[in-house]
Write an enzyme that holds these catalytic residues in place. Structure first.
Site, PDB file in Angstrom:
ATOM      1  N   CYS A 180     -69.502  43.479 101.123  1.00 36.71           N
ATOM      2  CA  CYS A 180     -70.216  42.517 100.679  1.00 36.71           C
ATOM      3  C   CYS A 180     -71.409  43.497  99.945  1.00 36.71           C
ATOM      4  CB  CYS A 180     -71.141  42.642 102.835  1.00 36.71           C
ATOM      5  SG  CYS A 180     -72.205  41.707 102.823  1.00 36.71           S
TER       6      CYS A 180
ATOM      7  N   CYS B 259     -75.134  42.243 101.069  1.00 39.73           N
ATOM      8  CA  CYS B 259     -75.985  43.174 101.770  1.00 39.73           C
ATOM      9  C   CYS B 259     -76.088  44.701 101.238  1.00 39.73           C
ATOM     10  CB  CYS B 259     -74.617  43.707 102.840  1.00 39.73           C
ATOM     11  SG  CYS B 259     -73.409  42.594 103.376  1.00 39.73           S
ATOM     12  N   ASP B 260     -75.611  45.492 100.335  1.00 36.00           N
ATOM     13  CA  ASP B 260     -74.501  46.514 100.115  1.00 36.00           C
ATOM     14  C   ASP B 260     -75.322  46.864  99.160  1.00 36.00           C
ATOM     15  OD1 ASP B 260     -74.630  47.775 102.540  1.00 36.00           O
ATOM     16  OD2 ASP B 260     -72.383  47.032 102.732  1.00 36.00           O
TER      17      ASP B 260
HETATM   18  C1  LIG Z   1     -69.118  46.389 106.382  1.00 34.11           C
HETATM   19  C2  LIG Z   1     -69.667  45.065 106.642  1.00 34.11           C
HETATM   20  C3  LIG Z   1     -71.242  45.025 106.030  1.00 34.11           C
HETATM   21  C4  LIG Z   1     -71.437  43.844 106.636  1.00 34.11           C
HETATM   22  N1  LIG Z   1     -73.768  43.443 106.140  1.00 34.11           N
HETATM   23  C5  LIG Z   1     -74.230  42.713 106.389  1.00 34.11           C
HETATM   24  C6  LIG Z   1     -75.319  42.673 106.377  1.00 34.11           C
HETATM   25  O1  LIG Z   1     -75.665  44.438 105.680  1.00 34.11           O
HETATM   26  N2  LIG Z   1     -76.235  41.685 106.004  1.00 34.11           N
HETATM   27  C7  LIG Z   1     -75.709  40.806 107.210  1.00 34.11           C
HETATM   28  O2  LIG Z   1     -76.432  39.976 106.955  1.00 34.11           O
HETATM   29  N3  LIG Z   1     -74.805  40.168 106.863  1.00 34.11           N
HETATM   30  C8  LIG Z   1     -73.735  41.590 106.888  1.00 34.11           C
HETATM   31  N4  LIG Z   1     -71.940  41.610 107.336  1.00 34.11           N
HETATM   32  C9  LIG Z   1     -72.085  39.703 107.322  1.00 34.11           C
HETATM   33  C10 LIG Z   1     -71.966  39.819 109.099  1.00 34.11           C
HETATM   34  O3  LIG Z   1     -71.660  41.234 109.673  1.00 34.11           O
HETATM   35  C11 LIG Z   1     -71.028  38.764 110.254  1.00 34.11           C
HETATM   36  O4  LIG Z   1     -71.667  37.832 108.978  1.00 34.11           O
HETATM   37  C12 LIG Z   1     -71.922  38.605 110.835  1.00 34.11           C
HETATM   38  O5  LIG Z   1     -71.587  39.419 112.309  1.00 34.11           O
HETATM   39  C13 LIG Z   1     -71.245  38.065 111.821  1.00 34.11           C
HETATM   40  O6  LIG Z   1     -71.600  37.082 113.149  1.00 34.11           O
HETATM   41  P1  LIG Z   1     -69.916  36.877 114.239  1.00 34.11           P
HETATM   42  O7  LIG Z   1     -71.440  36.538 115.500  1.00 34.11           O
HETATM   43  O8  LIG Z   1     -69.971  35.002 112.987  1.00 34.11           O
HETATM   44  O9  LIG Z   1     -69.270  37.173 113.938  1.00 34.11           O
HETATM   45  P2  LIG Z   1     -68.506  38.996 114.152  1.00 34.11           P
HETATM   46  O10 LIG Z   1     -69.756  39.690 113.653  1.00 34.11           O
HETATM   47  O11 LIG Z   1     -67.089  39.054 113.126  1.00 34.11           O
HETATM   48  O12 LIG Z   1     -67.894  38.852 115.905  1.00 34.11           O
HETATM   49  C14 LIG Z   1     -67.512  38.490 116.678  1.00 34.11           C
HETATM   50  C15 LIG Z   1     -67.176  38.955 117.428  1.00 34.11           C
HETATM   51  O13 LIG Z   1     -65.847  38.094 118.277  1.00 34.11           O
HETATM   52  C16 LIG Z   1     -65.400  39.057 118.901  1.00 34.11           C
HETATM   53  N5  LIG Z   1     -63.608  38.331 119.022  1.00 34.11           N
HETATM   54  C17 LIG Z   1     -62.982  37.053 118.044  1.00 34.11           C
HETATM   55  N6  LIG Z   1     -62.322  36.961 118.786  1.00 34.11           N
HETATM   56  C18 LIG Z   1     -62.164  37.207 120.307  1.00 34.11           C
HETATM   57  C19 LIG Z   1     -61.101  36.803 121.167  1.00 34.11           C
HETATM   58  N7  LIG Z   1     -60.405  36.547 121.428  1.00 34.11           N
HETATM   59  N8  LIG Z   1     -61.357  37.214 122.649  1.00 34.11           N
HETATM   60  C20 LIG Z   1     -63.125  37.954 122.801  1.00 34.11           C
HETATM   61  N9  LIG Z   1     -63.384  38.527 121.626  1.00 34.11           N
HETATM   62  C21 LIG Z   1     -62.926  38.375 119.861  1.00 34.11           C
HETATM   63  C22 LIG Z   1     -64.439  40.152 118.206  1.00 34.11           C
HETATM   64  O14 LIG Z   1     -64.361  40.777 118.808  1.00 34.11           O
HETATM   65  C23 LIG Z   1     -66.212  39.811 117.472  1.00 34.11           C
HETATM   66  O15 LIG Z   1     -66.752  40.607 118.268  1.00 34.11           O
HETATM   67  C24 LIG Z   1     -71.045  42.351 106.853  1.00 34.11           C
HETATM   68  C25 LIG Z   1     -70.108  42.523 107.377  1.00 34.11           C
HETATM   69  C26 LIG Z   1     -69.384  43.936 107.001  1.00 34.11           C
HETATM   70  C27 LIG Z   1     -67.677  43.416 107.314  1.00 34.11           C
END
Ligand SMILES: Cc1cc2nc3c(=O)[nH]c(=O)nc-3n(C[C@H](O)[C@H](O)[C@H](O)COP(=O)(O)OP(=O)(O)OC[C@H]3O[C@@H](n4cnc5c(N)ncnc54)[C@H](O)[C@@H]3O)c2cc1C
Length: 308
Positions: free
Chosen positions: A133, A136-137
Site C-alpha cells: 500500500c 499507506c506507507d
Molecule cells: C499491509 C496493509 C497495510 C495497509 N495500510 C493501510 C493504512 O495505513 N491506511 C489505510 O487507510 N488502509 C490501509 N490498508 C487497507 C485497509 O486495511 C483496508 O482497506 C481495510 O481494512 C478494508 O476494510 P474491510 O472491512 O473492507 O475489509 P478487511 O479489513 O479485509 O476485513 C474483512 C474481514 O472479513 C473477514 N471475512 C472474510 N470472509 C469471511 C467469511 N466467509 N466469514 C467470516 N469472516 C470473513 C476477514 O477475516 C476480515 O477480518 C492496508 C492494507 C494492507 C493489506
C-alpha cells in the site's frame, strides 16, 4: 433503548465493525461473523498514519479500538466463518462453521486480500520494506530509492505517488507493455525519477532486517541486483466473493458490483468495504461504506416494520 432484531454482518474489519456501530445507534442489534482476527487487514498493518483525526496508531491498537467500540455498544462478534447462504426471500439463511443463522438484513463486509508475488523474502520482510500500500506507507520512504511491482493502474498510480517524495522509483513489470490507462502511462513516462524495467520479474527480495535489494531477472535471462529501501507490490487485490457468485452481481475481477449506496439487487442485502467495486481501498473508505450500508439496512427494516 429497546434493542430490536439483529442484522448479520460478515467480517469484523473496519467496514463490518463500523456498520455494527451505526446499526446499534439506529436501534438494531449487530451480529458479526468473523473467520479470523477482528480488525481485518488492519490487524496486520504496522502503522496507520492516514486516518482522519489520528496522527499515528498501530494496526493492532486501531483494531482493538474498533472492536471495543462496537462490542461495548452491544455488538456480538461470533468467531465463525460464513460457509453458505440462501439470500432469496425476506428471511435469509446463513450457514457458518458452527451452525445456521437467519436474518432479514445482511451486510457483507468480507474485504479483500492483496495479491502476493510469492518470491523469496516477501513474507519475511513484510512490514520491513515490503509493502502492499503506497498510499499507506509511502511517506516512510521520503528521499529514498524504492520499487513498485506491477503494470496496472494501481502500480502506475503508486509509482507516480512515490515519485513525488522518493529519489528514484523503479517500476518493474513482467510484460513488455502496461495494462494501465494511457493517461497514467504518459504521466509515468514523463517523470524523470521513474525508471521502467519491462519484461522483468523479481526473483527474490533480500535484506537482513529490512529490504536492501531486489534480485531481478529479465526475459533475456539477464540478472540484476537493484538496491532499494522499499518495494511496493501492486499486482492487484483479490476479493473472495465466490460464495455469493450465484446470488449477487460481481464485476469481471470478482468485486461486488454495487454503487455508493452499498445496495445490491437482492432486497435486504448490502455490501461494504474492500469487497465492493471502488476506486480506493482504504480504512476511511471501508468505514464510510459500513456507515452507509448500516443506514440503508436500518431504513430497509424500518420500512418492513422492525421486529422487537
Ligand atoms: C499491509 C496493509 C497495510 C495497509 N495500510 C493501510 C493504512 O495505513 N491506511 C489505510 O487507510 N488502509 C490501509 N490498508 C487497507 C485497509 O486495511 C483496508 O482497506 C481495510 O481494512 C478494508 O476494510 P474491510 O472491512 O473492507 O475489509 P478487511 O479489513 O479485509 O476485513 C474483512 C474481514 O472479513 C473477514 N471475512 C472474510 N470472509 C469471511 C467469511 N466467509 N466469514 C467470516 N469472516 C470473513 C476477514 O477475516 C476480515 O477480518 C492496508 C492494507 C494492507 C493489506
Amino acid at each position: 433503548m429497546e434493542k430490536r432484531e439483529n442484522v448479520v454482518i460478515v467480517g469484523a474489519g473496519p467496514a463490518g465493525l463500523t456498520a455494527a456501530v451505526y446499526l446499534i445507534r439506529a436501534g438494531y442489534g449487530a451480529l458479526v461473523l468473523e473467520e479470523g482476527m477482528y480488525g481485518g487487514q488492519v490487524a496486520s498493518t504496522p502503522t496507520i498514519e492516514n486516518y482522519p483525526g489520528i496522527i499515528q496508531i498501530t494496526g493492532v491498537d486501531f483494531s482493538v479500538g474498533l472492536y471495543q467500540q462496537a462490542s461495548e455498544l452491544g455488538a456480538e462478534v461470533l468467531f465463525q466463518k460464513l460457509t453458505g447462504c440462501s439470500l432469496a426471500g425476506e428471511v435469509k439463511t446463513l450457514t457458518t462453521s458452527e451452525g445456521t443463522l437467519q436474518t432479514r438484513a445482511l451486510i457483507i463486509a468480507n474485504g479483500a486480500r492483496r495479491a502476493k508475488l510469492g518470491c523469496g523474502g516477501e513474507e519475511r520482510l513484510a512490514g520491513r520494506g515490503v509493502s502492499y500500500c503506497a498510499t499507506c506507507d509511502g511517506a516512510l520512504y521520503r528521499g529514498k530509492e524504492t520499487a513498485v511491482v506491477g503494470g496496472g493502474n494501481t502500480a502506475l498510480e503508486d509509482a507516480l505517488f512515490l515519485a513525488n517524495t522518493c529519489s528514484t522509483v523503479h517500476l518493474i513489470h513482467r510484460r513488455d507493455a502496461f495494462r494501465a490507462s494511457p493517461i497514467l502511462q504518459a504521466a509515468v513516462c514523463a517523470k524523470e525519477n521513474i525508471r521502467i524495467h519491462y519484461d522483468t520479474v523479481v526473483e527474490e527480495i533480500r535484506g537482513e532486517k529490512a529490504v536492501e535489494e531486489l534480485a531481478l531477472l529479465d526475459k533475456a535471462g539477464k540478472r540484476e541486483r537493484l538496491a532499494v529501501s522499499g518495494v511496493f507490490i501492486a499486482i492487484g487485490t483479490r476479493p473472495d466473493n465466490g460464495l455469493f457468485a450465484s446470488s449477487l452481481p460481481l464485476t469481471e475481477d470478482g468485486y461486488f458490483d454495487a454503487g455508493e449506496d452499498c445496495a445490491t439487487p437482492v432486497p435486504g442485502v448490502f455490501v461494504a468495504g474492500d469487497s465492493r467495486k471502488k476506486p480506493l481501498r482504504q480504512i476511511v473508505t471501508a468505514a464510510a461504506d459500513g456507515a452507509v450500508a448500516a443506514t440503508m439496512a436500518a431504513n430497509y427494516l424500518n420500512t418492513l416494520g422492525a421486529r422487537v
